[in-house]
Design a protein around this motif. Sequence first.
Motif, PDB file in Angstrom:
ATOM      1  N   GLY A  11       0.763  -1.235   0.000  1.00 12.74           N
ATOM      2  CA  GLY A  11       0.000   0.000   0.000  1.00 12.74           C
ATOM      3  C   GLY A  11       0.794   1.285   0.000  1.00 12.74           C
ATOM      4  N   THR A  12       2.126   1.218  -0.010  1.00 12.70           N
ATOM      5  CA  THR A  12       2.931   2.439  -0.017  1.00 12.70           C
ATOM      6  C   THR A  12       3.815   2.507  -1.253  1.00 12.70           C
ATOM      7  OG1 THR A  12       2.978   2.507   2.409  1.00 12.70           O
ATOM      8  CG2 THR A  12       4.632   3.815   1.247  1.00 12.70           C
ATOM      9  N   ALA A  13       4.650   1.505  -1.442  1.00 14.92           N
ATOM     10  CA  ALA A  13       5.559   1.481  -2.595  1.00 14.92           C
ATOM     11  C   ALA A  13       5.886   0.051  -2.961  1.00 14.92           C
ATOM     12  CB  ALA A  13       6.849   2.241  -2.272  1.00 14.92           C
ATOM     13  N   TRP A  14       6.002  -0.194  -4.257  1.00 17.87           N
ATOM     14  CA  TRP A  14       6.596  -1.445  -4.713  1.00 17.87           C
ATOM     15  C   TRP A  14       8.055  -1.449  -4.284  1.00 17.87           C
ATOM     16  CZ3 TRP A  14       3.659  -5.229  -6.541  1.00 17.87           C
ATOM     17  CH2 TRP A  14       2.415  -4.904  -7.097  1.00 17.87           C
ATOM     18  N   GLN A  15       8.543  -2.597  -3.864  1.00 18.48           N
ATOM     19  CA  GLN A  15       9.886  -2.678  -3.298  1.00 18.48           C
ATOM     20  C   GLN A  15      10.791  -3.528  -4.183  1.00 18.48           C
ATOM     21  OE1 GLN A  15       8.569  -3.827   0.837  1.00 18.48           O
ATOM     22  NE2 GLN A  15       6.788  -2.793  -0.086  1.00 18.48           N
ATOM     23  N   TRP A  16      11.887  -2.889  -4.623  1.00 16.42           N
ATOM     24  CA  TRP A  16      12.838  -3.598  -5.466  1.00 16.42           C
ATOM     25  C   TRP A  16      13.458  -4.769  -4.699  1.00 16.42           C
ATOM     26  CZ3 TRP A  16      13.186  -2.943 -10.510  1.00 16.42           C
ATOM     27  CH2 TRP A  16      12.882  -1.704 -11.085  1.00 16.42           C
ATOM     28  N   GLN A  55      15.021  -8.013 -16.444  1.00 17.82           N
ATOM     29  CA  GLN A  55      14.172  -7.220 -15.565  1.00 17.82           C
ATOM     30  C   GLN A  55      14.358  -7.713 -14.129  1.00 17.82           C
ATOM     31  OE1 GLN A  55      10.648  -5.543 -17.331  1.00 17.82           O
ATOM     32  NE2 GLN A  55      10.366  -7.376 -18.557  1.00 17.82           N
ATOM     33  N   TYR A  56      13.951  -6.865 -13.177  1.00 18.01           N
ATOM     34  CA  TYR A  56      14.045  -7.228 -11.767  1.00 18.01           C
ATOM     35  C   TYR A  56      12.646  -7.267 -11.152  1.00 18.01           C
ATOM     36  CZ  TYR A  56      19.108  -6.990 -11.657  1.00 18.01           C
ATOM     37  OH  TYR A  56      20.434  -7.253 -11.865  1.00 18.01           O
ATOM     38  N   VAL A  57      12.518  -8.086 -10.118  1.00 16.00           N
ATOM     39  CA  VAL A  57      11.235  -8.280  -9.453  1.00 16.00           C
ATOM     40  C   VAL A  57      11.042  -7.232  -8.371  1.00 16.00           C
ATOM     41  CG1 VAL A  57       9.864  -9.839  -8.014  1.00 16.00           C
ATOM     42  CG2 VAL A  57      11.237 -10.759  -9.915  1.00 16.00           C
ATOM     43  N   LEU A  58       9.848  -6.670  -8.316  1.00 11.37           N
ATOM     44  CA  LEU A  58       9.423  -5.812  -7.220  1.00 11.37           C
ATOM     45  C   LEU A  58       8.290  -6.516  -6.485  1.00 11.37           C
ATOM     46  CD1 LEU A  58       9.743  -3.781  -9.982  1.00 11.37           C
ATOM     47  CD2 LEU A  58       9.805  -2.126  -8.108  1.00 11.37           C
ATOM     48  N   ARG A  59       8.225  -6.320  -5.178  1.00 13.28           N
ATOM     49  CA  ARG A  59       7.194  -6.972  -4.372  1.00 13.28           C
ATOM     50  C   ARG A  59       6.378  -5.939  -3.607  1.00 13.28           C
ATOM     51  NH1 ARG A  59       6.603 -12.295  -3.564  1.00 13.28           N
ATOM     52  NH2 ARG A  59       7.887 -13.577  -4.937  1.00 13.28           N
ATOM     53  N   GLY A  60       5.185  -6.383  -3.166  1.00 12.59           N
ATOM     54  CA  GLY A  60       4.311  -5.533  -2.369  1.00 12.59           C
ATOM     55  C   GLY A  60       3.216  -4.906  -3.209  1.00 12.59           C
ATOM     56  N   SER A  61       2.953  -3.634  -2.992  1.00 17.77           N
ATOM     57  CA  SER A  61       2.013  -2.836  -3.772  1.00 17.77           C
ATOM     58  C   SER A  61       2.212  -1.391  -3.374  1.00 17.77           C
ATOM     59  CB  SER A  61       0.563  -3.277  -3.525  1.00 17.77           C
ATOM     60  OG  SER A  61       0.184  -3.063  -2.170  1.00 17.77           O
ATOM     61  N   SER A  62       1.601  -0.476  -4.118  1.00 18.42           N
ATOM     62  CA  SER A  62       1.810   0.949  -3.864  1.00 18.42           C
ATOM     63  C   SER A  62       0.505   1.646  -3.532  1.00 18.42           C
ATOM     64  CB  SER A  62       2.444   1.607  -5.094  1.00 18.42           C
ATOM     65  OG  SER A  62       1.465   1.895  -6.072  1.00 18.42           O
ATOM     66  N   GLN A  91       7.364   4.367 -11.862  1.00 19.59           N
ATOM     67  CA  GLN A  91       6.446   3.631 -11.007  1.00 19.59           C
ATOM     68  C   GLN A  91       6.683   4.004  -9.539  1.00 19.59           C
ATOM     69  OE1 GLN A  91       3.900   1.576 -12.247  1.00 19.59           O
ATOM     70  NE2 GLN A  91       4.614   2.689 -14.038  1.00 19.59           N
ATOM     71  N   TYR A  92       5.732   3.663  -8.677  1.00 17.28           N
ATOM     72  CA  TYR A  92       5.856   3.965  -7.248  1.00 17.28           C
ATOM     73  C   TYR A  92       6.755   2.910  -6.596  1.00 17.28           C
ATOM     74  CZ  TYR A  92       2.248   7.578  -7.399  1.00 17.28           C
ATOM     75  OH  TYR A  92       1.539   8.723  -7.666  1.00 17.28           O
ATOM     76  N   SER A  93       8.051   3.053  -6.824  1.00 14.36           N
ATOM     77  CA  SER A  93       9.016   2.050  -6.378  1.00 14.36           C
ATOM     78  C   SER A  93       9.907   2.628  -5.288  1.00 14.36           C
ATOM     79  CB  SER A  93       9.859   1.573  -7.558  1.00 14.36           C
ATOM     80  OG  SER A  93      10.295   2.680  -8.342  1.00 14.36           O
ATOM     81  N   GLY A  94      10.150   1.824  -4.251  1.00 13.13           N
ATOM     82  CA  GLY A  94      10.930   2.289  -3.120  1.00 13.13           C
ATOM     83  C   GLY A  94      11.917   1.240  -2.637  1.00 13.13           C
ATOM     84  N   ILE A  95      12.358   1.385  -1.374  1.00 13.59           N
ATOM     85  CA  ILE A  95      13.444   0.558  -0.842  1.00 13.59           C
ATOM     86  C   ILE A  95      13.070  -0.035   0.511  1.00 13.59           C
ATOM     87  CG2 ILE A  95      15.856   0.481  -0.119  1.00 13.59           C
ATOM     88  CD1 ILE A  95      16.310   3.062  -1.705  1.00 13.59           C
TER      89      ILE A  95
END
Length: 404
Positions: free
Chosen positions: A330-335, A364-371, A394-398
């Motif tokens: 619910g905040t950011a996709w996580q690399w 490509q790399y996988v992101l997990r979670g959701s934004s 995209q809404y991608s974070g760490i």
Amino acid sequence: MHNETAVLAATNAAIVDDFLRTREYSMILATPLSDEDCGAQSMPDASPVKWHLAHTSWFFETFILESYEPDFAPFHPAFRVLFNSYYEGVGDKHPRPQRGMLTRPSLAEIRAYRANIDLRMQALLLSDVCDDNCLRLLELGMQHEQQHQELILTDIKHLLSLNPLKPAYLPRALQAMPVQTELEWNTFDAGVVEIGYRDGGFCFDNELPSHRQFVEAFAIGSRLISNIEYLMFVEQGGYENPAHWLSAGWDWRSSNHIMHPLYWQRQDDGAWREFTLHGMLPLDPHAAVLHLSYYEADAFARWAGGRLPTEAEWEHAAGELGNEGRQFFGTAWQWTSSSYAPYPGYAIPEGAVGEYNGKFMVNQYVLRGSSGATPLGHSRTSYRNFFPATACWQYSGIRLARSL
């Protein structure tokens, strides 16, 4: 028999309601936008809102109505090519970088197209023609539309950010400012974990099959990295020191003259601001840092003395810890540090829909979670998002990890 008929009718009505709600939300997202907003394309990786609205309709027309509707006839024969994204099995497609040149059909015609497909799909779903395979395609189509709903927001944000007026997509709603908690480390012992989808209900084919994987002992951050933490990396020369960067990342940073996250802007007085869907706002120090490429996320992790988690570590931790205050969802996709590849035993589905995921499993790399832009109900622990290492709109974070 009467009871069975009543149950079937109620089931069909519920399916139609789900379908129409999904379709309506796409139109709600487009409501604040002008016709000009909906037709423009800001870069080859983004698509005009008008194209998203048409393509999601094309999906239902091409993969369901064409096969199941009695006396099927296309809404417009040219739409089969214009709004095909990447399905080689369907036929020709309009070049992706040129979607913004499609001034015709108009937005009004696309609205009419959507209305036509909605009526025809509703009639089909209320009939006895739609079998189990049809219903599986319907679920895939609705999940596909939810993915495009998130893309509508990320693509329009990128478009509006290029406008010197820095216009807002929506006025800013009054909301409580996030409070930054201390970053803590959740530790996990080495062992065999099970990852992949293993519950009932829908999942994408790239989440299958569930399988066992050994992970070494690791620790994972209790929350996402914040703006103020990332700002320290920026102001301490993180973008100017090649020691933190992968070689390809350093080349990307240098050739594009990148010195901070995509939507950040430093004012003459030294204060930082950030472009948002609510326009340009002061940088919120305690909010999660967003819109980072894989290269930037990896460089920060090295600078901070950590690393990015593998997708197995992330999924295991998210399943064990849940989301309460931890920002897994619910905040950011996580690399993650995991390259996007098939799971052991993965098989590409037959037919054109088999092109949905499998053929992209490279570079490509996988992101997990959701934004925060992900539609409600469209996230789960096993969900595998994926983008090239340079993607940052995209809404991608760490989320940091460490080996123990």
